[in-house]
Scaffold this motif. Structure first.
Motif, PDB file in Angstrom:
ATOM      1  N   ASP A 117      -6.281   3.896   8.063  1.00 12.85           N
ATOM      2  CA  ASP A 117      -7.344   4.398   7.199  1.00 12.85           C
ATOM      3  C   ASP A 117      -6.819   5.348   6.123  1.00 12.85           C
ATOM      4  O   ASP A 117      -7.566   5.754   5.221  1.00 12.85           O
ATOM      5  N   GLN A 118      -5.530   5.711   6.219  1.00 12.36           N
ATOM      6  CA  GLN A 118      -4.920   6.546   5.189  1.00 12.36           C
ATOM      7  C   GLN A 118      -4.072   5.734   4.216  1.00 12.36           C
ATOM      8  O   GLN A 118      -3.544   6.270   3.245  1.00 12.36           O
ATOM      9  N   CYS A 119      -3.957   4.444   4.484  1.00  9.88           N
ATOM     10  CA  CYS A 119      -3.151   3.555   3.630  1.00  9.88           C
ATOM     11  C   CYS A 119      -4.006   3.114   2.444  1.00  9.88           C
ATOM     12  O   CYS A 119      -5.073   2.525   2.613  1.00  9.88           O
ATOM     13  N   CYS A 137       3.060   1.238   3.012  1.00  4.84           N
ATOM     14  CA  CYS A 137       2.304   0.764   4.160  1.00  4.84           C
ATOM     15  C   CYS A 137       1.742  -0.609   3.827  1.00  4.84           C
ATOM     16  O   CYS A 137       1.748  -1.025   2.675  1.00  4.84           O
ATOM     17  N   ASN A 138       1.257  -1.313   4.849  1.00  2.13           N
ATOM     18  CA  ASN A 138       0.812  -2.691   4.678  1.00  2.13           C
ATOM     19  C   ASN A 138      -0.604  -2.844   5.230  1.00  2.13           C
ATOM     20  O   ASN A 138      -0.852  -2.617   6.409  1.00  2.13           O
ATOM     21  N   GLY A 193       0.824  -1.197   0.000  1.00  2.29           N
ATOM     22  CA  GLY A 193       0.000   0.000   0.000  1.00  2.29           C
ATOM     23  C   GLY A 193       0.860   1.250   0.000  1.00  2.29           C
ATOM     24  O   GLY A 193       2.094   1.178   0.003  1.00  2.29           O
ATOM     25  N   ARG A 194       0.189   2.404   0.025  1.00  2.00           N
ATOM     26  CA  ARG A 194       0.922   3.669  -0.052  1.00  2.00           C
ATOM     27  C   ARG A 194       0.241   4.705   0.831  1.00  2.00           C
ATOM     28  O   ARG A 194      -0.978   4.865   0.800  1.00  2.00           O
ATOM     29  N   VAL A 210       6.041  -0.674  10.508  1.00  3.90           N
ATOM     30  CA  VAL A 210       5.439   0.555  11.036  1.00  3.90           C
ATOM     31  C   VAL A 210       5.454   1.617   9.942  1.00  3.90           C
ATOM     32  O   VAL A 210       6.513   2.038   9.477  1.00  3.90           O
ATOM     33  N   SER A 211       4.277   2.041   9.513  1.00  2.00           N
ATOM     34  CA  SER A 211       4.191   3.019   8.429  1.00  2.00           C
ATOM     35  C   SER A 211       4.084   4.435   8.985  1.00  2.00           C
ATOM     36  O   SER A 211       3.917   4.644  10.188  1.00  2.00           O
ATOM     37  N   THR A 212       4.134   5.409   8.089  1.00  2.00           N
ATOM     38  CA  THR A 212       4.088   6.824   8.493  1.00  2.00           C
ATOM     39  C   THR A 212       2.661   7.338   8.583  1.00  2.00           C
ATOM     40  O   THR A 212       2.453   8.499   8.947  1.00  2.00           O
ATOM     41  N   CYS A 213       1.686   6.500   8.235  1.00  2.00           N
ATOM     42  CA  CYS A 213       0.304   6.970   8.259  1.00  2.00           C
ATOM     43  C   CYS A 213      -0.595   5.969   8.972  1.00  2.00           C
ATOM     44  O   CYS A 213      -0.234   4.809   9.166  1.00  2.00           O
TER      45      CYS A 213
END
Length: 422
Positions: free
Chosen positions: A162-164, A119-120, A111-112, A156-159
């Motif tokens: 629900d934003q991925c 993101c995942n 994901g992005r 661990v993503s930066t968002c």
């Protein structure tokens, strides 16, 4: 004289310290983007690497030698020798394209975030919010190592979850357990949207087309799905959907296989043993070979490459002529499709099977003598076989229809029957 020497010496010293004399501010290094860096030395790089742009990079001769989907094997100039070489370079494409998906669900992890960082969506058993930063990260804010509540590793993503946004990659393969299955990008516009070694090709989509009668799609021919039908009014709205002769069609980035268009051997290098050769008046990917038996039945070994016996990779859409997809055989107003045999051969066939015939032997697909010449001829001269499409309770054939030719590889072995136009 001593006074004169002193004056001369002073004058010489003054000349050496003049501000007009350039100074080497990066002695022993080189300037990169305005900063002084130590010079890259090939002998200090890892084995198989060399220096390009003052960085150690991996030399390559095939896309297979680079990170799948993330890097391409691309041309470059070696720093010291100025030699033209090939090295693995980032292609700037979406992360995950080309990644293996042997179980069929792995592509959903890519994901992005809004800031374009990865993101995942499926980690921690489809609960990405359960991922917490690993204690091993300490105070490092850039650390992305995490742990799910069950102890499994996560990213661990930066968002927030629900934003991925899913990248929409799908798994192309033969089903769960296919070691060759890979994640692919649907709805590409051109080859430039795909990583090296891939082409933007037309393929069948399993979705039904809304409003078609009989329903077109979501069946054994096109593939099945639990998702809703696609409204023709939405075609072209950020997608590449078009109505095909048998199914909904759309573009997808797929690996260049036998007969894919190419410019160089590198284009075909994702499949071991392939190279770019001239077939007819076009450049196409072809497997290397030593003899005809190394190729499919509808191919022959010429100049050490498997090439179509037809003389081209695509015909004009006639019975048993080669094709790569349904659009090579007919448009939306026809029932002509690109049939694929169990041995992987592709040939044009009218899916409506409009020609009736009488099988000589209801227990087989063979109609070897075909004395009445009911079924059409293939380009090789083989007549289409008469296939039984309906049987009675006792197993007798009630109705036969002309299908692709069938023959025995071994005339003495009735179990060696194959479907082949050649």
């Amino acid at each position: 004289m001593l006074g004169g020497l002193a004056i001369a010496a002073a004058g010489a010293g003054g000349a050496c310290s003049s501000s007009d004399t350039p100074r080497d501010e990066c002695f022993g290094g080189i300037i990169v983007n305005g900063s002084c860096e130590a010079k890259c030395q090939p002998e200090k790089c890892l084995e198989g690497n060399t220096c390009v742009g003052n960085r150690c990079v991996l030399k390559c001769s095939s896309h297979l030698e680079c990170l799948p989907g993330i890097q391409d094997c691309a041309p470059a100039e070696e720093d010291d020798t100025k030699a033209q070489i090939f090295v693995c370079k980032s292609n700037g494409k979406l992360t995950g394209h080309g990644a293996p998906c042997p179980f069929g669900h792995e592509c959903g992890q890519y994901g992005r975030c809004p800031d374009d960082t990865p993101c995942n969506l499926v980690q921690c058993n489809n609960n990405p919010g359960d991922c917490q930063r690993d204690e091993a990260c300490g105070d490092d804010p850039a650390c992305t190592a995490g742990r799910c509540s069950d102890g499994s590793p996560c990213f661990v993503s930066t968002c927030a979850p629900d934003q991925c946004t899913s990248l929409g990659l799908e798994c192309l393969g033969k089903g769960e357990g296919d070691a060759d299955a890979y994640c692919a990008l649907p709805h590409c516009e051109s080859d430039a949207d795909c990583p090296g070694g891939y082409e933007c090709a037309v393929m069948r989509d399993p979705h039904a087309i809304c409003g078609t009668d009989p329903q077109k799609g979501d069946n054994d021919v096109c593939g099945k799905t639990t998702e809703e039908c696609i409204d023709p009014a939405s075609f072209g709205d950020g997608n590449t959907y078009v109505e095909g002769s048998l199914c909904l069609m759309r573009n997808t980035c797929v690996r260049r296989t036998q007969c894919a268009p190419c410019d160089t051997d590198l284009d075909c290098s994702l499949i071991p043993g392939q190279r770019c050769v001239t077939i007819g008046d076009e450049s196409r990917c072809a497997r290397s070979c030593l003899e005809d038996s190394d190729c499919d039945l509808d191919y022959e070994c010429k100049n050490s490459a498997c090439v179509p016996r037809f003389g081209a990779c695509v015909g004009k859409g006639n019975f048993c002529e080669p094709c790569r997809n349904d659009t090579d055989c007919g448009g939306a107003g026809t029932t002509m499709g690109c049939a694929t045999t169990l041995r992987g051969q592709r040939a044009c066939l009218d899916a409506a099977l409009p020609i009736q015939c009488t099988p000589d032997d209801p227990g087989t697909l063979l109609n070897e003598d075909n004395s009445e010449d009911v079924c059409p001829k293939s380009p090789s001269g083989l007549y289409g076989s008469c296939a039984c499409v309906e049987r009675d309770a006792s197993g007798g054939c009630v109705e036969g229809r002309c299908y692709l030719p069938s023959r025995r590889l071994d005339p003495s072995d009735p179990d060696s029957v194959v479907t082949s136009c050649w």
